[in-house]
Design an enzyme around this catalytic site. Sequence first.
Site, PDB file in Angstrom:
ATOM      1  N   SER A 135      39.733  73.475  99.782  1.00 47.38           N
ATOM      2  CA  SER A 135      40.080  72.324 100.621  1.00 47.38           C
ATOM      3  C   SER A 135      41.588  72.293 100.787  1.00 47.38           C
ATOM      4  O   SER A 135      42.326  72.782  99.924  1.00 47.38           O
ATOM      5  CB  SER A 135      39.623  71.027  99.945  1.00 47.38           C
ATOM      6  OG  SER A 135      40.134  69.886 100.596  1.00 47.38           O
ATOM      7  N   TYR A 148      39.015  64.510  92.476  1.00 44.81           N
ATOM      8  CA  TYR A 148      38.496  65.502  93.422  1.00 44.81           C
ATOM      9  C   TYR A 148      39.550  66.572  93.693  1.00 44.81           C
ATOM     10  O   TYR A 148      39.250  67.766  93.682  1.00 44.81           O
ATOM     11  CB  TYR A 148      38.090  64.832  94.737  1.00 44.81           C
ATOM     12  CG  TYR A 148      37.804  65.825  95.843  1.00 44.81           C
ATOM     13  CD1 TYR A 148      36.650  66.596  95.824  1.00 44.81           C
ATOM     14  CD2 TYR A 148      38.703  66.009  96.894  1.00 44.81           C
ATOM     15  CE1 TYR A 148      36.390  67.521  96.826  1.00 44.81           C
ATOM     16  CE2 TYR A 148      38.452  66.924  97.894  1.00 44.81           C
ATOM     17  CZ  TYR A 148      37.294  67.681  97.857  1.00 44.81           C
ATOM     18  OH  TYR A 148      37.057  68.608  98.844  1.00 44.81           O
TER      19      TYR A 148
END
Length: 277
Positions: A135, A148
């Site tokens: 990501s 996260y």
Amino acid sequence: MPPRRNPVLITGCSTGIGRASADLLVKAGYTVYATARRPETLAELAVAGAQTLALDVTDERSMVAAVREVERAHGSVGTLINNAGYGEYGPIEETDLDAVRKMFETNVFGLARMTQLVLPGMRAVGSGLIVNIGSMGGRITFPIGGYYHATKYAVEGITDALRNEVRSFGIDVALIEPGAIRTQFEETVNTAAGVANPDSPYADLVAKVRSVNADAYSSKVLSAGPENVAKTVLKVLESDPPRARYLVTAAARTMVNARRLGGDLVWDAIIARQFSR
């Protein structure tokens, strides 16, 4: 199509990036094993031509069984796409650490174990490709997403080390870093970020994060569909050798470069302005 990229084993194909990638690779002529914890969610991919398997990346027996089935049919896994993952959002102070550990089991340890399981077969044939879906959140950090982001920073480190460990065996490793992608991920993020105690000192910040996320994921300028990541996956498979990293979406490239070039002071100023209450 390079034959040595076949067969392709993809984790987390029930929705989003995994589903779109499996569908596109099947259409491109690859032999695709699409997997999910609930294989009934893969019915459309099976009709499209994918082989489907049950695979839970938090369950050792499930992972071993899936890899063995592919190796039984083909000798080795040609390409592993580590896609399974989700976001557990909340303030660092208040987030349930048991939920954080569960997220790490999927996002980090599941990815690591799947990699361990396919590597012996890849080394034996002298070729292979591992594609980790990371990501932009592995290179920049937003408030309320710290845990996260920690999983995606871990994926960055694992991928960088792995790339240089297995190169001499003829195995390529690439990392795809999507920005905001319109899947069910944003629903999970907003749900998780919205469970904070209304009396929490972070309640206003959580509300602002939900608002910013909603705006970003609804914007066709700031976000993209999962098919954009799938096209990048196909590009990686058809590159020999692939690049180390692929940022997906113009917004992701802009933010990562702002963080890299501007340093902490510039990035913190951007965050303060964006999330001011």
